[in-house]
Write an enzyme that holds these catalytic residues in place. Structure first.
Site, PDB file in Angstrom:
ATOM      1  CD  GLU A 111      -3.135  -0.158  -0.072  1.00  0.00           C
ATOM      2  OE1 GLU A 111      -2.996   1.041  -0.395  1.00  0.00           O
ATOM      3  OE2 GLU A 111      -3.924  -0.920  -0.613  1.00  0.00           O
TER       4      GLU A 111
HETATM    5  C1  FAD Z   1       2.606  -9.752   0.843  1.00  0.00           C
HETATM    6  C2  FAD Z   1       2.345  -8.705  -0.192  1.00  0.00           C
HETATM    7  C3  FAD Z   1       1.046  -8.470  -0.600  1.00  0.00           C
HETATM    8  C4  FAD Z   1       0.807  -7.562  -1.633  1.00  0.00           C
HETATM    9  N1  FAD Z   1      -0.473  -7.426  -2.119  1.00  0.00           N
HETATM   10  C5  FAD Z   1      -0.664  -6.713  -3.250  1.00  0.00           C
HETATM   11  C6  FAD Z   1      -1.931  -6.711  -3.912  1.00  0.00           C
HETATM   12  O1  FAD Z   1      -2.897  -7.362  -3.465  1.00  0.00           O
HETATM   13  N2  FAD Z   1      -2.061  -6.007  -5.058  1.00  0.00           N
HETATM   14  C7  FAD Z   1      -1.031  -5.310  -5.595  1.00  0.00           C
HETATM   15  O2  FAD Z   1      -1.215  -4.710  -6.633  1.00  0.00           O
HETATM   16  N3  FAD Z   1       0.181  -5.275  -4.992  1.00  0.00           N
HETATM   17  C8  FAD Z   1       0.386  -5.961  -3.842  1.00  0.00           C
HETATM   18  N4  FAD Z   1       1.609  -5.961  -3.224  1.00  0.00           N
HETATM   19  C9  FAD Z   1       2.703  -5.233  -3.856  1.00  0.00           C
HETATM   20  C10 FAD Z   1       3.184  -4.058  -3.053  1.00  0.00           C
HETATM   21  O3  FAD Z   1       2.261  -3.020  -3.123  1.00  0.00           O
HETATM   22  C11 FAD Z   1       4.566  -3.712  -3.609  1.00  0.00           C
HETATM   23  O4  FAD Z   1       5.469  -4.705  -3.122  1.00  0.00           O
HETATM   24  C12 FAD Z   1       5.016  -2.339  -3.239  1.00  0.00           C
HETATM   25  O5  FAD Z   1       4.266  -1.384  -3.925  1.00  0.00           O
HETATM   26  C13 FAD Z   1       6.495  -2.116  -3.527  1.00  0.00           C
HETATM   27  O6  FAD Z   1       6.826  -2.483  -4.825  1.00  0.00           O
HETATM   28  P1  FAD Z   1       8.088  -3.422  -5.087  1.00  0.00           P
HETATM   29  O7  FAD Z   1       7.942  -4.607  -4.238  1.00  0.00           O
HETATM   30  O8  FAD Z   1       8.221  -3.593  -6.535  1.00  0.00           O
HETATM   31  O9  FAD Z   1       9.314  -2.596  -4.510  1.00  0.00           O
HETATM   32  P2  FAD Z   1      10.072  -1.379  -5.251  1.00  0.00           P
HETATM   33  O10 FAD Z   1       9.068  -0.421  -5.805  1.00  0.00           O
HETATM   34  O11 FAD Z   1      11.093  -1.931  -6.175  1.00  0.00           O
HETATM   35  O12 FAD Z   1      10.786  -0.685  -4.016  1.00  0.00           O
HETATM   36  C14 FAD Z   1      11.998  -1.196  -3.415  1.00  0.00           C
HETATM   37  C15 FAD Z   1      12.533  -0.133  -2.467  1.00  0.00           C
HETATM   38  O13 FAD Z   1      12.883   1.044  -3.215  1.00  0.00           O
HETATM   39  C16 FAD Z   1      12.217   2.185  -2.695  1.00  0.00           C
HETATM   40  N5  FAD Z   1      11.851   3.066  -3.793  1.00  0.00           N
HETATM   41  C17 FAD Z   1      11.192   2.748  -4.917  1.00  0.00           C
HETATM   42  N6  FAD Z   1      11.023   3.834  -5.684  1.00  0.00           N
HETATM   43  C18 FAD Z   1      11.596   4.855  -5.026  1.00  0.00           C
HETATM   44  C19 FAD Z   1      11.749   6.247  -5.308  1.00  0.00           C
HETATM   45  N7  FAD Z   1      11.256   6.798  -6.422  1.00  0.00           N
HETATM   46  N8  FAD Z   1      12.382   7.007  -4.390  1.00  0.00           N
HETATM   47  C20 FAD Z   1      12.865   6.466  -3.255  1.00  0.00           C
HETATM   48  N9  FAD Z   1      12.748   5.167  -2.935  1.00  0.00           N
HETATM   49  C21 FAD Z   1      12.113   4.364  -3.815  1.00  0.00           C
HETATM   50  C22 FAD Z   1      10.987   1.641  -1.977  1.00  0.00           C
HETATM   51  O14 FAD Z   1      10.543   2.544  -0.974  1.00  0.00           O
HETATM   52  C23 FAD Z   1      11.511   0.327  -1.421  1.00  0.00           C
HETATM   53  O15 FAD Z   1      12.140   0.543  -0.199  1.00  0.00           O
HETATM   54  C24 FAD Z   1       1.870  -6.826  -2.180  1.00  0.00           C
HETATM   55  C25 FAD Z   1       3.170  -7.031  -1.703  1.00  0.00           C
HETATM   56  C26 FAD Z   1       3.416  -7.974  -0.747  1.00  0.00           C
HETATM   57  C27 FAD Z   1       4.837  -8.199  -0.303  1.00  0.00           C
END
Ligand code: FAD
Length: 612
Positions: free
Chosen positions: A467
């Site tokens: 979220e």
């Molecule tokens: C158990 C679980 C349930 C989930 N359920 C859902 C769901 O039902 N539906 C759905 O759509 N998604 C879901 N998600 C996805 C979740 O919303 C994403 O994991 C989240 O948005 C982060 O994306 P990512 O994992 O690709 O990490 P990334 O976006 O790659 O981020 C990795 C790190 O980099 C940082 N970062 C990224 N961009 C920037 C920036 N521009 N500036 C500074 N820091 C940055 C982030 O803060 C983080 O610390 C779920 C995730 C998990 C683990």
């Protein structure tokens, strides 16, 4: 120790939730009807959720090649939840709802989050259906949303992709019109979708007759190109099994395939999936689809709202979704607090300091008698009960936004804009810290699976990630929310805080002054961060800003709660102690956090990559 007295105190003595019955929408409600809902949820959580929390952690969902298998207890808990009517609690009477205020709904759902957060209480299904009620056509509401509210279907939110998590503008799932008659489908303009969605919670299971995926995808332009950025994103209903206009299953499986289950650190009672849309595993309705890009297959999806407005529709649901995440984090914090309190009251270890403890033959004391254990208990209490108060305050703002007088509704909207990153992030960070302290109180036992606290920590670790990650929430706060509408949200929040300061009783004058000083510090740091700065400089320390802002908000909440907690009742004494703890041990931390914000300290931003 029971959660109920705390909830009752916050709802009635602090938030005066019974006052909501003066509004037409809630006129049939009163303290008795609210109590009845809380009683029912407390009972279902106690009987159907709590006893199975460890079981769902140990028996992870598994895929037998055809179906995802979940423990029988999960089926029974979800059925009991649906039968309680909670999925549609806030809806109109005409469609089978209870017209329950969101404040009471959120409080009632807290029991499930504490009993077993990962069995889940239908937050995604309700959110999905609420979105359709706001943006869907009459038939989409009838066919999809109503069948989610009655528990026949469940819902998902499919935003993330393997390459697009925080950066949703990079979503690559494509949606092309499905044949020449695509615009005239009664269920909505019909498209064929192809792409992969990662991390989808509850993306595959047998808990309900059907799963309604809400999917973000891009409609290519006439040259077959995807529009870059969020403006190109549209929203689609993609049912796992196709339905007719009566909501009956047609017997056709849509082309949504489980590519794999994710094996998580915690929250294991909920399936988490990688879904392939339109890869051809379940070819549907032949090859008739012939989209603009010439391909025939693809998962069938129905457009919701206007093309290009997908993210806007999703954001409609964000406030409540984020209050829900904050509430889940809070209740895990609370669960750890109660478990460690119970442990501390029973575990003998060590002796009192001073003369009384000098005799090694004297019996050991219980660890709750040690000041350091009390410190860790008060920290947990101040984070968790403070976060619960904030979540219920925000839930009350949602009610004000929807049913208050126009001026009040607008104030509630503005306050929610600023408080939403806090209600999501404060509990995610600090109630996780509470769980860590709960483990610490258990000593070595806390580090084993013989006690529940390690699971609470693992379950809670998710909340800073989904979220909107912690970092993304922080940038939203400092980069957008405190600046929007010429900073009016921040000004309004400060004026609410000043209102609490003005009514502080003599006992709380020192804390009231401390809060006034904190507000001033946050205000000046906000200005200093942006003074002639590029966004990259101003936002480099957004997380310390979020931490300082969150602590200031929580100090305000505690000062306000403390005004309703006068007297010798031990529960009130405890609330005042937690409030005092927060002012003495926590609020002073904001100085260090704001220092790097105000000076735009470049230590982190400027460190060269090869220096790591
Ligand atoms: C158990 C679980 C349930 C989930 N359920 C859902 C769901 O039902 N539906 C759905 O759509 N998604 C879901 N998600 C996805 C979740 O919303 C994403 O994991 C989240 O948005 C982060 O994306 P990512 O994992 O690709 O990490 P990334 O976006 O790659 O981020 C990795 C790190 O980099 C940082 N970062 C990224 N961009 C920037 C920036 N521009 N500036 C500074 N820091 C940055 C982030 O803060 C983080 O610390 C779920 C995730 C998990 C683990």
């Amino acid at each position: 120790m029971s959660l109920r007295p705390t909830i009752d105190f916050l709802l009635h003595d602090w938030l005066n939730v019974a006052g909501l019955q003066e509004r037409e929408r809630f006129a049939d409600h009163n303290r008795e009807t609210f109590d009845a809902v809380l009683d029912t949820c407390e009972r279902i959580a106690r009987e159907k959720y709590a006893p199975y929390n460890r079981l769902v952690d140990m028996e992870e969902p598994r895929f037998d090649g055809e179906r995802v298998i979940l423990p029988q207890a999960t089926h029974e808990a979800c059925r009991a939840y649906a039968e309680s009517g909670m999925l549609s609690a806030a809806q109109d009477y005409e469609i089978g709802g209870m017209q329950l205020p969101y404040t009471v709904e959120a409080a009632a759902n807290a029991f499930f989050a504490m009993a077993s957060v990962s069995i889940g209480s239908g937050m995604l299904t309700t959110g999905n259906a609420n979105l359709l009620m706001a943006h869907g056509t009459a038939l989409q509401k009838q066919v999809f949303a109503l069948n989610e509210f009655n528990g026949r279907f469940s819902g998902t939110m499919c935003l993330s992709e393997p390459q697009a998590g925080s950066s949703l503008s990079d979503v690559a799932t494509r949606a092309v019109p499905d044949g020449p008659d695509h615009a005239s489908d009664p269920l909505g303009p019909r498209y064929r979708l192809r792409g992969n969605k990662m991390w989808i919670s509850s993306g595959e299971h047998e808990l309900t007759e059907n799963i309604i995926h809400l999917v973000l995808a891009k409609i290519p332009d006439t040259h077959g190109q995807l529009v870059p950025g969020v403006k190109g994103i549209s929203l689609f209903i993609v049912p796992k099994k196709l339905v007719d206009t009566q909501g009956q299953l047609t017997g056709e499986r849509n082309d949504v395939a489980l590519a794999g289950l994710n094996h998580k650190c915690g929250w294991r009672g909920t399936t988490n999936t990688l879904l392939n849309f339109g890869e051809g595993k379940y070819p549907v309705r032949g090859e008739a689809g012939g989209g603009l890009d010439g391909a025939g297959s693809g998962a069938i999806g129905y457009l919701v709202g206007q093309p290009g407005e997908g993210l806007k529709c999703m954001f409609h649901m964000m406030n409540e979704a984020r209050i829900g995440v904050g509430m889940a984090a809070t209740m895990l914090g609370m669960a750890g607090y109660y478990a460690s309190l119970d442990y501390a009251r029973n575990r003998p270890q060590g002796r009192a300091m001073g003369v009384a403890g000098k005799n090694p033959a004297s019996p050991q004391v219980r660890i709750i008698e040690h000041a350091d254990i009390k410190r860790m208990l008060l920290a947990q209490k101040s984070y968790s009960e403070g976060a619960l108060a904030l979540a219920l305050y925000c839930a009350r703002l949602v009610d004000d936004q929807h049913t208050g007088k126009p001026a009040d509704a607008d104030e509630a909207r503005l306050l929610l804009e600023v408080l939403t990153p806090i209600v999501k992030s404060f509990p995610s960070e600090w109630c996780l810290e509470a769980n860590s302290l709960a483990i610490q109180i258990h000593g070595g036992y806390g580090y084993t699976r013989d006690f529940p606290v390690e699971q609470y920590w693992r379950d809670n670790r998710l909340n800073m990630i989904h979220e909107g990650t912690h970092g993304i929430q922080a940038m939203d706060l400092l980069g957008r929310k405190v600046l929007m509408e010429n900073g009016q949200g921040l000004t309004l929040l400060a004026s609410r805080m000043q209102g609490t300061i003005a009514k502080a009783s003599a006992e709380w004058i020192a804390e009231a002054r401390q809060l006034a000083d904190a507000i001033q510090q946050v205000g000046s740091a906000t200005q200093a961060a942006w003074q002639g700065a590029e966004p990259a400089q101003a936002l480099a320390n957004a997380v310390p800003y979020l931490q300082a802002f969150g602590h200031t908000v929580l100090a305000w909440i505690w000062l306000d709660v403390a005004q309703s907690a006068a007297g010798d009742d031990p529960a009130h004494v405890g609330r005042r102690a937690a409030a005092r703890y927060f002012f003495r041990y926590e609020l002073p931390k904001i100085g260090a956090w704001l220092q790097v914000v105000a000076t735009r300290d470049p230590t982190c931003a400027d460190v060269p990559e090869d220096a790591f």
